[in-house]
Design a protein around this motif. Structure first.
Motif, PDB file in Angstrom:
ATOM      1  N   ASP A  34      47.939  45.060  40.773  1.00  0.00           N
ATOM      2  CA  ASP A  34      47.661  44.504  39.441  1.00  0.00           C
ATOM      3  C   ASP A  34      47.226  43.049  39.538  1.00  0.00           C
ATOM      4  OD1 ASP A  34      48.162  46.837  38.086  1.00  0.00           O
ATOM      5  OD2 ASP A  34      50.171  46.257  37.407  1.00  0.00           O
ATOM      6  N   GLY A  49      35.594  45.669  29.574  1.00  0.00           N
ATOM      7  CA  GLY A  49      36.737  46.290  30.225  1.00  0.00           C
ATOM      8  C   GLY A  49      37.297  45.482  31.384  1.00  0.00           C
ATOM      9  N   SER A  50      38.216  46.122  32.090  1.00  0.00           N
ATOM     10  CA  SER A  50      38.948  45.470  33.180  1.00  0.00           C
ATOM     11  C   SER A  50      38.883  46.322  34.442  1.00  0.00           C
ATOM     12  CB  SER A  50      40.415  45.289  32.763  1.00  0.00           C
ATOM     13  OG  SER A  50      41.209  44.928  33.875  1.00  0.00           O
ATOM     14  N   LYS A  52      41.261  46.818  36.193  1.00  0.00           N
ATOM     15  CA  LYS A  52      42.529  47.564  36.190  1.00  0.00           C
ATOM     16  C   LYS A  52      42.363  48.967  35.627  1.00  0.00           C
ATOM     17  CE  LYS A  52      45.274  43.388  35.731  1.00  0.00           C
ATOM     18  NZ  LYS A  52      46.155  42.593  34.885  1.00  0.00           N
ATOM     19  N   ASP A  53      41.320  49.183  34.814  1.00  0.00           N
ATOM     20  CA  ASP A  53      41.117  50.464  34.155  1.00  0.00           C
ATOM     21  C   ASP A  53      40.000  51.302  34.771  1.00  0.00           C
ATOM     22  OD1 ASP A  53      43.112  49.784  32.267  1.00  0.00           O
ATOM     23  OD2 ASP A  53      41.647  48.609  31.141  1.00  0.00           O
ATOM     24  N   PHE A  68      35.005  54.380  33.671  1.00  0.00           N
ATOM     25  CA  PHE A  68      36.370  54.430  33.146  1.00  0.00           C
ATOM     26  C   PHE A  68      36.770  55.881  32.888  1.00  0.00           C
ATOM     27  CE2 PHE A  68      34.535  50.332  32.004  1.00  0.00           C
ATOM     28  CZ  PHE A  68      35.469  49.474  32.553  1.00  0.00           C
ATOM     29  N   GLN A  69      38.064  56.112  32.678  1.00  0.00           N
ATOM     30  CA  GLN A  69      38.591  57.459  32.458  1.00  0.00           C
ATOM     31  C   GLN A  69      37.905  58.171  31.295  1.00  0.00           C
ATOM     32  OE1 GLN A  69      40.527  59.281  34.221  1.00  0.00           O
ATOM     33  NE2 GLN A  69      41.520  57.857  35.596  1.00  0.00           N
ATOM     34  N   ASP A  70      37.548  57.429  30.256  1.00  0.00           N
ATOM     35  CA  ASP A  70      36.936  58.057  29.073  1.00  0.00           C
ATOM     36  C   ASP A  70      35.442  58.342  29.242  1.00  0.00           C
ATOM     37  OD1 ASP A  70      35.757  55.554  28.865  1.00  0.00           O
ATOM     38  OD2 ASP A  70      36.651  55.069  26.914  1.00  0.00           O
TER      39      ASP A  70
END
Length: 165
Positions: A34, A49-50, A52-53, A68-70
Motif C-alpha cells: 500500500d 484512479g489509483s 492501488k485499484d 481496473f476491476q470494473d
C-alpha cells in the motif's frame, strides 16, 4: 495420557504460532505494498484512479494503460513517464517508468510471492538510487539490488527499439 497430550498440545501451539507469524507477515506485506503504491500515485499518477485499484497493466501502442476491476482504464497523467517494458505488451513482465532522470521498475509476476497476492500482479517495485554507480533498491523487500542481477534484463522501449539502462 498426559505424555501424549503434552506433545500434541505443543504441536498445536507451534501450529498456532506459525499461523500467527504468517498472518502478521501477510499484513506487513500488504502495508508495504500500500505504501509503495502510494509512492506510485505521487510519482507516477494515473489520469484517473489509483495504482492501488489497478487489476492489470497493458501497453497499448506507446501508452501504458491501467485496467481496473470494473473494466475502466486510465493512462498515466504524464504519458512520457512510461519508458520501456520486458515481455509482451498485453502481459508485460516488467514496466520501466522514469521521473526526474531516475528509473522505477514495476516487476510483474502473478506467480511471485507478492505478485500472487496483488490484484495487478506487482511482485516488486525497484528504484534507481542517486548513487553514481549502478544501484537499485527494492521498495518491497527493503534491500539493495546488485547490478549483476539487473544486467540480464533486456528492455524494449515503447517505440519497439532496445532500451539500455
Amino acid at each position: 495420557m498426559t505424555t501424549l497430550a503434552n506433545p500434541m498440545q505443543q504441536e498445536l501451539q507451534i501450529q498456532q504460532q506459525i499461523q500467527l507469524i504468517t498472518e502478521l507477515n501477510q499484513q506487513h506485506v500488504r502495508q508495504v505494498m500500500d505504501y509503495s503504491k502510494g509512492f506510485l500515485d505521487k510519482t507516477f499518477p494515473l489520469a484517473r484512479g489509483s495504482h492501488k485499484d489497478v487489476a492489470s497493466y497493458v501497453v497499448y501502442y506507446q501508452q501504458l494503460l491501467a485496467f481496473f476491476q470494473d473494466g475502466s482504464t486510465s493512462g498515466l497523467q504524464e504519458p512520457a513517464q512510461f519508458i520501456a517494458l520486458i515481455g509482451h505488451r498485453e502481459t508485460p513482465e516488467a514496466l520501466l517508468l522514469q521521473n526526474d532522470g531516475r528509473h522505477v521498475e514495476l516487476v510483474l509476476n502473478r506467480r511471485g510471492m507478492q505478485g500472487s497476492q496483488d490484484p495487478a500482479g506487482i511482485d516488486d517495485i525497484q528504484l534507481q538510487t542517486t548513487v553514481p554507480e549502478c544501484h537499485w533498491f527494492s521498495l518491497i523487500s527493503g534491500r539493495q539490488i546488485s547490478c549483476r542481477s539487473r544486467a540480464e534484463k533486456s528492455f524494449t522501449a515503447k517505440d519497439g527499439s532496445d532500451y539500455l539502462l
